[in-house]
Enzyme design. Structure first.
Site, PDB file in Angstrom:
ATOM      1  N   CYS A   1     -17.033  -3.727  22.119  1.00 22.27           N
ATOM      2  CA  CYS A   1     -17.076  -2.271  21.989  1.00 22.27           C
ATOM      3  C   CYS A   1     -18.016  -1.767  23.082  1.00 22.27           C
ATOM      4  O   CYS A   1     -18.191  -2.433  24.097  1.00 22.27           O
ATOM      5  CB  CYS A   1     -17.542  -1.873  20.585  1.00 22.27           C
ATOM      6  SG  CYS A   1     -19.199  -2.462  20.181  1.00 22.27           S
ATOM      7  N   ALA A   2     -18.618  -0.623  22.892  1.00 16.99           N
ATOM      8  CA  ALA A   2     -19.502  -0.077  23.919  1.00 16.99           C
ATOM      9  C   ALA A   2     -20.827  -0.828  24.003  1.00 16.99           C
ATOM     10  O   ALA A   2     -21.288  -1.175  25.089  1.00 16.99           O
ATOM     11  CB  ALA A   2     -19.762   1.405  23.660  1.00 16.99           C
TER      12      ALA A   2
END
Length: 164
Positions: free
Chosen positions: A118-119
């Site tokens: 993810c980020a």
């Protein structure tokens, strides 16, 4: 219907009415604040999940350039707008909200290696935990997410239609 006494200014009534409502702060693609229920939960789940660094993953993906391992699947569990901006080369998009429903069609073999990212690594820890609980044996979370990947100077793929 409530009747407001004339001795109380209307602005004071509006202020009192809004003061009882909790303030809602939304975090999109940002690291959650420390000491929150969310980060406490992720910290509780994290020890059960294997993490792989950006350099380690890149090494696996580039052992044979132009021919990444067939049994290694890199899944992006960010939001669609995040994927559209940039993503890891050869990654497959599946949002966090649909991961459990789509995983069998994306990775039918529970013995294959899966790296989710993810980020910043929070959502991917939870995604990896879900996959592990579904019976996938070799599940990893990209430590630090795509932020760590980019911070290591590794390449990302960009959607040619998005201007950053």
């Amino acid at each position: 219907m409530f009747r407001i006494a004339r001795s109380i200014p209307a602005s004071a009534v509006r202020l009192a009415a809004t003061a009882s409502r909790p303030t809602l702060t939304r975090y999109f693609s940002q690291t959650a604040p420390s000491q929150s229920l969310f980060t406490d939960y992720v910290d509780k789940v994290r020890p059960a999940i294997k993490e792989i660094t950006a350099r380690e993953l890149n090494g696996q993906l580039t052992k044979e350039p132009f021919n990444p391992p067939a049994d290694l699947h890199v899944l992006d569990v960010r939001e669609p707008y995040e994927w559209n901006e940039f993503h890891l080369p050869n990654a497959i998009y599946t949002g966090r909200g649909t991961l459990e429903g789509k995983i069998e069609s994306l990775v039918p073999n529970t013995e294959d290696s899966i790296v989710v990212y993810c980020a910043s690594g929070y959502r991917s820890i939870l995604a990896a935990d879900a996959l592990k609980n579904m019976g996938y044996k070799k599940v990893y979370s990209l430590k630090g997410g795509i932020s760590a990947w980019k911070g290591a100077g590794l390449p990302v793929s960009q959607n040619p239609n998005v201007v950053l």
